[in-house]
Design a protein around this motif. Structure first.
Motif, mmCIF file in Angstrom:
data_model
loop_
_atom_site.group_PDB
_atom_site.id
_atom_site.type_symbol
_atom_site.label_atom_id
_atom_site.label_comp_id
_atom_site.label_asym_id
_atom_site.label_seq_id
_atom_site.Cartn_x
_atom_site.Cartn_y
_atom_site.Cartn_z
ATOM 1 N N ILE A 102 0.831 -1.189 0.000
ATOM 2 C CA ILE A 102 0.000 0.000 0.000
ATOM 3 C C ILE A 102 0.870 1.246 0.000
ATOM 4 C CG2 ILE A 102 -1.774 1.265 1.281
ATOM 5 C CD1 ILE A 102 -2.602 -1.461 0.114
ATOM 6 N N ALA A 103 0.505 2.187 -0.830
ATOM 7 C CA ALA A 103 1.165 3.475 -0.840
ATOM 8 C C ALA A 103 0.078 4.540 -0.763
ATOM 9 C CB ALA A 103 1.980 3.629 -2.120
ATOM 10 N N VAL A 104 0.096 5.316 0.280
ATOM 11 C CA VAL A 104 -0.909 6.348 0.459
ATOM 12 C C VAL A 104 -0.245 7.696 0.225
ATOM 13 C CG1 VAL A 104 -2.562 7.390 2.024
ATOM 14 C CG2 VAL A 104 -2.088 4.951 2.175
ATOM 15 N N LEU A 157 -9.742 -1.477 1.561
ATOM 16 C CA LEU A 157 -8.755 -2.372 0.964
ATOM 17 C C LEU A 157 -8.799 -3.781 1.531
ATOM 18 C CD1 LEU A 157 -5.744 0.067 0.822
ATOM 19 C CD2 LEU A 157 -7.323 -0.560 -1.009
ATOM 20 N N SER A 158 -9.303 -3.915 2.744
ATOM 21 C CA SER A 158 -9.380 -5.237 3.360
ATOM 22 C C SER A 158 -10.404 -5.220 4.490
ATOM 23 C CB SER A 158 -8.016 -5.652 3.912
ATOM 24 O OG SER A 158 -8.129 -6.862 4.637
ATOM 25 N N GLN A 159 -11.531 -5.835 4.268
ATOM 26 C CA GLN A 159 -12.534 -5.944 5.325
ATOM 27 C C GLN A 159 -11.995 -6.789 6.474
ATOM 28 O OE1 GLN A 159 -15.605 -4.512 5.751
ATOM 29 N NE2 GLN A 159 -14.956 -3.247 4.024
ATOM 30 N N LEU A 207 -3.256 4.359 -3.450
ATOM 31 C CA LEU A 207 -2.892 3.413 -4.483
ATOM 32 C C LEU A 207 -2.778 2.049 -3.854
ATOM 33 C CD1 LEU A 207 -1.701 2.698 -7.296
ATOM 34 C CD2 LEU A 207 0.518 3.239 -6.323
ATOM 35 N N SER A 208 -3.565 1.124 -4.328
ATOM 36 C CA SER A 208 -3.514 -0.239 -3.820
ATOM 37 C C SER A 208 -3.285 -1.170 -4.981
ATOM 38 C CB SER A 208 -4.835 -0.589 -3.139
ATOM 39 O OG SER A 208 -4.854 -1.956 -2.836
ATOM 40 N N ALA A 268 -3.280 2.161 10.163
ATOM 41 C CA ALA A 268 -4.462 1.306 10.232
ATOM 42 C C ALA A 268 -4.800 0.860 8.815
ATOM 43 C CB ALA A 268 -5.632 2.055 10.839
ATOM 44 N N VAL A 269 -5.054 -0.420 8.636
ATOM 45 C CA VAL A 269 -5.435 -0.945 7.327
ATOM 46 C C VAL A 269 -6.828 -0.400 6.998
ATOM 47 C CG1 VAL A 269 -5.970 -3.025 6.000
ATOM 48 C CG2 VAL A 269 -4.055 -3.035 7.632
#
Length: 133
Positions: free
Chosen positions: A5-7, A82-84, A13-14, A77-78
């Motif tokens: 992950i790049a924020v 992007l991921s439940q 951007l995932s 924090a994820v």
């Protein structure tokens, strides 16, 4: 499946990466305008595995003109988007920061690469233009 992950300021951007294939992804971001001597956050970089555990990421920056790129260790924090399964879980990573030289003026290009130990043969290349006033 692993995620790198790049924020970036206003941009998320995932990229899901298939381990078996070699790949290089290039990303060019919008220009940042900043004052000489100040810092600008370029990106947050972190990754996790299928069990929501931190995956080590490597960041290699090329020495830019008119300043310095450095990394700040941090926890992120994820995002649920992007991921439940891993949403809200904290993972370790880095903030990529540029500090302009005190007397710098004009434009400089910052380039760096991000890769993960669990995602072999894939590198993400980032280019960022900074206008220093």
């Amino acid at each position: 499946m692993f995620r790198v992950i790049a924020v970036t300021i206003g941009v998320l951007l995932s990229v899901a990466v298939v381990q078996a294939s070699a790949a290089t992804k290039s990303v060019r971001h919008p220009t940042i305008t900043m004052k000489a001597g100040n810092r600008a956050g370029l990106q947050n970089v972190f990754a996790w595995d299928a069990k929501c555990r931190t995956v080590r990421v490597r960041v290699a920056a090329h020495k830019p003109k008119k300043g310095k790129v450095y990394l700040v260790k941090s926890k992120f924090a994820v995002p649920a988007s992007l991921s439940q399964k891993c949403a809200g879980r904290k993972v370790r990573g880095y903030k990529v920061v540029f500090k302009a030289d005190k007397n710098a003026k004009g434009t400089t290009l910052v380039t760096y690469q991000v890769s993960s130990g669990n995602v072999k043969n894939t590198t993400f290349k980032f280019r960022r233009t900074l206008k220093i006033k």
